[in-house]
Structures are given as structure tokens and as C-alpha cells.
Write an enzyme that holds these catalytic residues in place. Structure first.
Site, mmCIF file in Angstrom:
data_model
loop_
_atom_site.group_PDB
_atom_site.id
_atom_site.type_symbol
_atom_site.label_atom_id
_atom_site.label_comp_id
_atom_site.label_asym_id
_atom_site.label_seq_id
_atom_site.Cartn_x
_atom_site.Cartn_y
_atom_site.Cartn_z
ATOM 1 N N HIS B 198 0.823 -1.223 0.000
ATOM 2 C CA HIS B 198 0.000 0.000 0.000
ATOM 3 C C HIS B 198 0.851 1.265 0.000
ATOM 4 C CE1 HIS B 198 -4.012 -1.783 0.521
ATOM 5 N NE2 HIS B 198 -3.400 -2.717 1.225
ATOM 6 N N ASP B 258 -0.693 -4.961 5.953
ATOM 7 C CA ASP B 258 -1.699 -5.825 5.327
ATOM 8 C C ASP B 258 -1.451 -5.964 3.832
ATOM 9 O OD1 ASP B 258 -2.293 -3.065 5.123
ATOM 10 O OD2 ASP B 258 -4.293 -3.558 4.385
ATOM 11 N N GLU B 259 -1.961 -7.025 3.296
ATOM 12 C CA GLU B 259 -2.076 -7.241 1.853
ATOM 13 C C GLU B 259 -0.783 -6.983 1.080
ATOM 14 O OE1 GLU B 259 -6.667 -6.331 0.845
ATOM 15 O OE2 GLU B 259 -5.423 -4.546 1.025
ATOM 16 N N VAL B 260 0.295 -7.599 1.496
ATOM 17 C CA VAL B 260 1.540 -7.428 0.749
ATOM 18 C C VAL B 260 1.567 -8.427 -0.404
ATOM 19 C CG1 VAL B 260 4.048 -7.413 0.877
ATOM 20 C CG2 VAL B 260 2.692 -6.715 2.865
ATOM 21 N N GLU B 311 -2.375 -9.674 9.313
ATOM 22 C CA GLU B 311 -1.394 -10.460 8.572
ATOM 23 C C GLU B 311 -0.053 -10.528 9.294
ATOM 24 O OE1 GLU B 311 -3.434 -8.338 7.201
ATOM 25 O OE2 GLU B 311 -3.620 -8.595 5.032
#
EC number: 3.2.1.52
Lengths: 450, 450
Positions: B198, B258-260, B311
């Protein structure tokens, strides 16, 4: 007079956005020519109004030609959208030649001021937004079960007792203001006074109008639809719609006629007796038709046309040929059914009567993400039928029912989603690219916010 | 000092809503007593702040007792909600005795100012609404892929190049204003600087920070997450988080995590080489952990605690015991899965670390109708676990992600829906009646609109 008014408009617009960049070709004037000399065309917009215009932007004088003032208004809107400001504060406009006209004659927005009252300011703001998007009909669903905000001249007790409060009403002055504000933007105001269902709020100020419901032999104290068996009902409606016909200048009044629940009529001994006398058997749709027929005759006698919801047609009420039937059903299941499903209804309707389409555009149903694409992708004529039948579909409406809408969320909920409907109803059938529309829509959103 | 400040507040409130009806018992004063004399408690709210208060309303003097100023603020809010105006313009308050305290210590609203910039005014308005609903944390998701509106003192080029424009930034003065405005309402401001994913907008102003992606041997020109293998990265982060630690007074910083997406790392030859050297094999979660660990150590060195998305925990990064883990997953499927499904995640987290719950309260997911009931009906502790484990769930957040939210629709989209979350997080577990809540909520909505 309209020639002057037009120039007033255009001056005002250019006042806000002065044109001309130094050392560049300059545009000094926008000449507006209204070609028709028939003043009857110009006083109030109607279904047959000509909204076409031809706009030529070349230096030093741009020319906007239209047959009627309503086309000139659309052209001015387009012209104002062509002008843009660059980073240095200059106002620029590209050389352009535009020949433009709407695909459909009826392009409406339905606002519901009964479930939640909308302050005048919200309505006027919405009319501005409608003009930015070339909508030309405000379908004003002004009263319903929940409240009766319309202040009647003949029957002031309707809003005295039926409105949410003394503050939540539209006075005759308010109504005139809305109509005039709309007219100056080429927008018709079609009021809807929906009967015989959706009328709980009418009963508060007009005793005896609604049908008393019974449980066995006893009245329950609650009321159903308008009582269709009494002469007093029709006397009231005659007087009431006489007022409405004169207050609202539009050639059409929307008479509703949707979602009539027969339970109360079925419970009422006098209604049952009346059914027998009339030979209706137990077919209460016939009683509904009987009522609607009388209302239609009343309204016709005032030289008004009418719009009705599709049930009136379903129930085979005898309609005048110029009646506009509004198709709304199947949208409750829109998320389950493909949009092609409503086409069968359209087919039904185009059997002689003109119709407008509301079903795919119930914008009060919100969901996550860019639902404008769904609204934009609707092809209104995508139903089986002859060319002649398809010509009878004269437009559509984006409907924002008021269950969960009031002044706090009206504007961001309706716009720019309704812009997608606006373009669908104005532009040619072959203008369908979502990517192109997205670019236009995002720019247009910024313009609207200014 | 706070005693004075309190009375200032209460006078202001009573100024707007003067109390006392003629010939009735009169309430002439609201006495506010702060019992703790420890000034450290009162300067800035924190997780362990005591928000309990005791309010006694009897004539002639009402008494509001609280241990800390933060409880007094909550009590003043309650008092202001007890006062109502009757039809004759008199202000009334019932005799009451209230002993009140929050069920959860962390009651947050997440605002996202990266996907759409929110003007300062929108943020402040939202802080007012939060105070009306006794929320105590603004989780400020201030930057993300889309834009970097935070104007850094050390690295001004981050917003110079990463913001949507020079106007779409938060200057140091803006940030101070938000923090102070929040503090006066007992609201903590926890900034989130989410890395290593992000972060597209970071790369614009900080060359070399992001990982160059490769296609075979060639760099593609696009970039992935923060580059975890360079010393320059950690030098930058050390300096950057030093600034953040001093700009934001809260004891916690949210570090995201998050969300890597690992694709870019996998494509980069230098990263692959580094993986080999470190013995990570092909487990890129280990590389992520390596990076996060270093960031956590940096932030720890500034005496700050941290919050992370779930995460980070999933990837078994070593966390300090006081870390707050934010649970968000499974909400994408919320409409398919029953809300009980997220409980297994909670169970996982409560294995030693404190957690807050965001999953059931993603308020940017809109739908038709009264979805507040869904939010209200969530029981945060409805997961298998021991009492000790359940104590580790310290609160929750209503999240309004900014994909489709900006200043035009923020307030009506977030409120009063978030009020349902506010009550769930404040009130006792047994306060669950939807009918009662509906009555409170509709009244509360009107109060908020005033």
C-alpha cells in the site's frame, strides 16, 4: 422576450466564466437564435417540445441555434460544459460544431417528498443538477401513506393533519416556486397524487374518504384505500383535482394507481354489497378499475392528460390514447433477474399506449461500488416489438424513493449516479462505451460540484 | 485547570440549551468533580484512560463525578442528551442517577484520506459526531497507494509528489489542529502509515524506496512494496518514524502490514539473492517479517506501541506483548458468511496479544435498508475462548474506506450507521434489543443533526 431571457442566461454564465485568452483567438460572443416565432412553444415545456439545438463555436462569434427556447437551454448547458479553465486562469473553448437532440422526450427524476419531507432547497438543488444533466421532467411524488405535505387551497386540512408537522408542508407559494424554477431550466413538473392506495395520510384530514376496514361485523378503526362506493369521494376528488389541474401547468398529472391492497375492501360489508350490485362478483380489480375510470374522467374533464403506474393498464382500465404508462415492476428482483426480464412488461404496454421506463432505475436501491454502470448499460428498447411499438416508449425516469432518503443524503445518493440515466436517455443508442462514459462522468461530477 | 475547562464546556452547553421551567423544580447548576489529582491522566487520552462517570440529576444542583477528565467528557455528553426542549421552548431534564462506563476501551472510527482526500472540515465534523457517540479513537488511515497527503517535515517531497495536488495535503498545522480538536473531545488520534504494501504513493517522492519489478532480466519500470533489502530503506524509515512519533502524541502508531503482494519481490534478482543469503528459501512471508520486525524495532526505540493488521500476526512476526492486532479479514464475504465466521480469527489472535475487531464493521460496504441492525447485532466476544482470552479483545473500529467516499458523502454514509457500532462497544453485553435501540437511534440522529 425569450431572446432576451436567453441572452440574460448566457451573459450570466459567461459572467461566471469569462472567455478569452490573450494572444489567442478570442471568442467574444455567443449568439443565440430561437427560430420558432410561435410563443405557445415557449411558455411552458411539454412532451412535444423541441430540445434540439445546433451549436457552432468559431471565433469571434459562437452561434447557438434552436427551434425552441428549450433547445437553446440545452445548448447553453452544452456550451457551458465546453468551456474550461486552464491552470493559468484563462477560459478556453475548442472550436466545435454540434448538432444535438435527445433520443427520448421524457427524461425524468422521481423525488418522493412523503416518506421523508424534502426542504425546498433540496428540491431546487436537485433541479439544478437535473438541468446539468438535461433531464426535463420532475416527477414529484408529493404525497403518500406516510405524509401529505401538499397544502391544498380547497382542503387545507389535508396537510394540517396529514403532514408530519406544520413545518413539513409545501405552501402554494412553495409549489409555484418549484414550478417556475424548473420551467426556467426547461423542466416540467408532473405532480403525482396516487390513489386509491397509498393514501393513509389523506384520511387524516378528510374524514370519510378512506374505506373503513371491518373484522366480521365490526369496524376495526383502521382504514384501507379510498372508498370507491361513495358519491362524496367523487365530489371531493372533482374539487381536489380541479385545484391540482390549475396549480400545476403541466399537461399531465400522475394519478398513481399502484399497489392497491384489496383486503380492506373485501372486509367492508357496504363495499361487498356494492360489488354485488355492480355485478363485479369477487373481482376487486374491477372495483379498482371502476374507481380509476371515474378519476380519469374527472381529470380528463379539466383538459389534462394523465400518467399512471402499470397496474392500471394491467387491470384493463380504459385509457385515453395519449396516456403515459409507467413501468416499474420487476425491479425488486433486479439483483436476481437479468435486466432483460422487464422487457416483457414493456411489450405488454406498447400495445397502443405510450410508456416510460422506471424499473431498471430505482436509484434508492444502493449497493457497493460503481452501480452507475448497471444503469448506463440498460438499453430501453431492448425488447421484442415492432418499430411502431418501440416508438411508443418515450422515455424513462430515475426514481429515488424516500424510505431512506432525506435532505441529509439526497444529493450524494442521487448524483452522479442519475447522470448515467440522463446520458442513456439523451444520447444515441450507439453511445455505450463504459470507459468513455467513465471519463465524461468523472469530469461532469467535478463540474457539478463547482 | 481541567475543572475550569469542564465548567467552560458545561456553561457553553447550557448556554445553548438553557435549563429551568417556571413554576417547576429548577436545575440551576451542573457541578463537575474530577476526582483524580494526577495531571498525567488528563493531558492526552490513552488506552487505559478511565471514562467512567457518575451523574446525579436532582434539583437544585446536578453532580457529575468522574475520576478523570475523560469520564467527565462522556458524562457531559450524556447530560446534554438528557436535556430536551418541550413544545413551549422550555428545557427539561428528568431526575436521574447514572453510573456509566464503557465496555471496551478502544472504540474507533477509521477514516481513509488517501483514496479520496478529506478536507479538514470533514474530519472535524466527524470528530464531533464521534464525541456524540462516545467514540474515543480516530484511526487515521492517512496515506496509501493512491495518495500521500501527509506533509512530512523531514521529507516534504513525499506529499509534494505523492499527494493528489498541492491543495490535497495535511500540513503540520492541520495535523496539530486535528489532534487538539480530538483531544478536547477525549479522542485519541492514531495515524496509520501502512508499509511495506500500500505504498505506491510513497515512491513518487522518495526514489529508491520501493522495489523495482522485473520481467526476466529487465526492470519493468513499475514498483512493488517497500524494498526490504536496502539499508537506505531503514535509514529513511528511522528518520520518518522519528518524525511521526513526535508529531502524533498517541502512545500507538498503526504500522499497517496488510495485503503485501509478493510478485514484485519474486521478480527482483537482488531480492532473490538476498532471500538466499538470509536462508529464507522461497518463503516471502519471511522477508515480510524481516522487514516488519525492523520497522517495529525502529518504532519501539521511540517509546511507541504499535498496532498492526492481522497479517503481521499471521506471519508470526515477533510482537511486543502490548501490540494491538486489528482483525479485518472475512468481511469481503460478510454477505455470504454468517458473522460467526470471524470468531475463529479472533481466537487465533487472543493468544497473548490484544486485538480489536474491524471485520464486521466495514461501513463503506453499503446496501439497501437498515444495515445498522447487522452492525448492532454483532457480539464481539462471541467466539470460543477463555475469560482471559476474551479480555484481550479490547475494542473495535467502524471502518469507512475511501474508495467511494469523499467530503460529499462522508457524513450521511457514516452516520448514524456508526452509532450502532458505538453503542455496541460502549454498552453492556445485555443491551441488545433492536426495537429499543431503534428508538434511541432515531432520537439520537435528530440530536446529531441539530
Amino acid at each position: 422576450r425569450y431572446y432576451e431571457y436567453m441572452f440574460g442566461q448566457s451573459r450570466r454564465r459567461r459572467g461566471r466564466r469569462p472567455l478569452g485568452a490573450r494572444a489567442e483567438p478570442e471568442l467574444s460572443q455567443l449568439q443565440v437564435v430561437i427560430e420558432s416565432r410561435d410563443p405557445g412553444c415557449h411558455s411552458y415545456p411539454h412532451l412535444a417540445s423541441n430540445e434540439a439545438y445546433h451549436l457552432t463555436v468559431t471565433e469571434p462569434v459562437a452561434v447557438l441555434k434552436a427551434n425552441e427556447v428549450w433547445g437553446a437551454l440545452r445548448g447553453l448547458e452544452t456550451f457551458s460544459q465546453l468551456v474550461h479553465e486552464n491552470d493559468y486562469g484563462s477560459f478556453l473553448v475548442n472550436e466545435s460544431e454540434i448538432d444535438d437532440f435527445p433520443r427520448f422526450a421524457h427524461r425524468g427524476i422521481l423525488l418522493d417528498t412523503s416518506r421523508h419531507y424534502l426542504p425546498l432547497k433540496s428540491i431546487l438543488t436537485n433541479l439544478d443538477a437535473m438541468a446539468f444533466n438535461k433531464f426535463n421532467v420532475l416527477h414529484w411524488h408529493i404525497v403518500d401513506d406516510q405524509s401529505f405535505p401538499y397544502q391544498s387551497i380547497y382542503f387545507p386540512e389535508l396537510s394540517d393533519k396529514g403532514a408530519y408537522s406544520y413545518n413539513h408542508i409545501y405552501t402554494p407559494t412553495d409549489v409555484r416556486l418549484v414550478i417556475e424554477y424548473a420551467r426556467l431550466r426547461g423542466i416540467r413538473v408532473i405532480p403525482e397524487f396516487d390513489t386509491p392506495g397509498h393514501t393513509q395520510s389523506w384520511g387524516k384530514g378528510q374524514k370519510g374518504l378512506l374505506t373503513p376496514c371491518y373484522s366480521g361485523e365490526q369496524p376495526t378503526g383502521s382504514f384501507g384505500p379510498v372508498n370507491p362506493i361513495l358519491n362524496t369521494t367523487y365530489n371531493f376528488m372533482t374539487k381536489f383535482f380541479k385545484e391540482i389541474s390549475s396549480v400545476f401547468p403541466d399537461a399531465y398529472i400522475h394519478l398513481g394507481g399502484d399497489e392497491v391492497n384489496f383486503d380492506c375492501w373485501k372486509s367492508n360489508p357496504a363495499v361487498k354489497e356494492f360489488m354485488k350490485k355492480q355485478g363485479f362478483g369477487i373481482d376487486y380489480a374491477k372495483l379498482e378499475s371502476y374507481y380509476i375510470q371515474k378519476i380519469l374522467n374527472i381529470v380528463s374533464s379539466y383538459d389534462k392528460g394523465y400518467m399512471v403506474w402499470q397496474e392500471v393498464f394491467d387491470n384493463k382500465v380504459q385509457l385515453k390514447p395519449e396516456t403515459v404508462v409507467q413501468v416499474w415492476m420487476e425491479n425488486n428482483y433486479a439483483h436476481e433477474l437479468s435486466i432483460s426480464h422487464w422487457s416483457e412488461f414493456v411489450t405488454g404496454f406498447t400495445d397502443g399506449f405510450t410508456a416510460i421506463l422506471a424499473a431498471p432505475w430505482y436509484l434508492d436501491y444502493i449497493s457497493y461500488g460503481q452501480d452507475w454502470k448497471k444503469y448506463y448499460s440498460v438499453e430501453p428498447l431492448n425488447f421484442p416489438g415492432s418499430e411502431k411499438q418501440k416508438k411508443l416508449l418515450i422515455g424513462g425516469e430515475a426514481c429515488l424513493w424516500g424510505e431512506f432518503v432525506d435532505a441529509t443524503n439526497l444529493t450524494p445518493r442521487l448524483w452522479p449516479r442519475a447522470s448515467a440515466v440522463g446520458e442513456r436517455l439523451w444520447s444515441s443508442r450507439n453511445v455505450t462505451s463504459l470507459q468513455d462514459a467513465y471519463k465524461r462522468l468523472t469530469n461532469h461530477r467535478c463540474r457539478m460540484l463547482r
